[in-house]
Design an enzyme around this catalytic site. Structure first.
Site, PDB file in Angstrom:
ATOM      1  N   GLU A 100     -36.695 -12.670  45.891  1.00  0.00           N
ATOM      2  CA  GLU A 100     -37.061 -11.167  45.738  1.00  0.00           C
ATOM      3  C   GLU A 100     -38.562 -10.934  45.898  1.00  0.00           C
ATOM      4  OE1 GLU A 100     -33.621 -11.837  42.517  1.00  0.00           O
ATOM      5  OE2 GLU A 100     -35.171 -13.218  43.298  1.00  0.00           O
ATOM      6  N   CYS A 121     -38.274 -10.455  38.733  1.00  0.00           N
ATOM      7  CA  CYS A 121     -37.744  -9.934  39.949  1.00  0.00           C
ATOM      8  C   CYS A 121     -37.282  -8.190  39.567  1.00  0.00           C
ATOM      9  CB  CYS A 121     -36.777 -10.471  40.677  1.00  0.00           C
ATOM     10  SG  CYS A 121     -37.642 -12.278  41.153  1.00  0.00           S
ATOM     11  N   HIS A 172     -40.016 -16.558  43.774  1.00  0.00           N
ATOM     12  CA  HIS A 172     -38.730 -16.106  43.973  1.00  0.00           C
ATOM     13  C   HIS A 172     -38.516 -15.441  45.007  1.00  0.00           C
ATOM     14  CE1 HIS A 172     -37.530 -16.229  39.327  1.00  0.00           C
ATOM     15  NE2 HIS A 172     -38.551 -17.079  39.531  1.00  0.00           N
TER      16      HIS A 172
END
Length: 162
Positions: free
Chosen positions: A54, A85, A52
Site C-alpha cells: 500500500e 498502511c 508494504h
C-alpha cells in the site's frame, strides 16, 4: 472495468512478491478506470519495515498525479491493511478501500482494530472479501512453503574460529 478486474491486478502483484520470497501482498490505486499506482511487498529486498504494498502504491499514485491528496481514488489490496498502511490511507484521503483477505493478527480495518472508525478527520469506506479465496490461498501457500523451508534449515551453526 470493475472491482474484480482491479483485485486481479493486485493479485498479480502479490504473486510477483511471492516469487521473490516476499509476503504476497499486492496493491493498485485506481482513479476512474486507470491504475495510477502499483505496489507489492518488498520488505525483504529493501530491508525496511516500510516497504508494504500500500505504501509503495500510494507513493507511485501521488507521484503520477502530482499531489498527496488521492481523494478521487480507490485502493485495492489483497490483504486487509495494517495500522501503518491504514494511517497512510487516511493521510492520503483515499475515500474507498477494497481488500481481499482478512488479517486477524495485524488488520486495522476490523481485524485487530478499526482505524477508519476512529476520530480521525477522514473515514474511508471499506469493502472486503473481493476475491477473498484467491487472496487467502496465495498467503496460505506462501506461509506453508516457508514453514517447510524453515524446518529444513539447520537449527544451529558451527562456530567459526576468529
Amino acid at each position: 472495468m470493475d472491482d474484480l478486474y482491479f483485485m486481479e491486478e493486485a493479485l498479480k502483484l502479490a504473486a510477483e512478491a511471492a516469487a521473490e520470497g516476499e509476503v504476497p501482498v499486492g496493491c493498485v490505486i485506481v482513479r476512474g478506470d486507470e491504475i495510477v499506482g502499483r505496489g507489492r511487498n518488498r520488505r525483504e529486498k529493501d530491508r525496511t519495515a516500510l516497504a508494504h504494498a500500500e505504501i509503495e502504491a500510494i507513493g507511485e499514485a501521488c507521484h503520477n498525479l502530482g499531489g498527496w491528496r488521492l481523494w478521487e481514488c480507490t485502493l485495492y489490496v489483497t490483504l486487509e491493511p495494517c495500522p501503518m498502511c491504514a494511517g497512510a490511507i487516511i493521510n492520503a484521503r483515499i475515500p474507498r478501500v477494497v481488500y481481499g483477505a482478512d488479517d486477524p493478527k495485524c488488520g486495522a480495518c476490523g481485524g485487530v482494530c478499526s482505524l477508519f472508525d476512529m476520530a480521525f478527520n477522514h473515514h474511508p469506506k471499506v469493502e472486503k472479501g473481493i476475491l477473498e479465496e484467491q487472496c487467502a490461498a496465495l498467503l496460505t501457500e506462501f506461509f506453508r512453503n516457508l514453514r517447510i523451508e524453515l524446518r529444513s534449515r539447520p537449527k544451529w551453526k558451527k562456530r567459526t574460529e576468529a
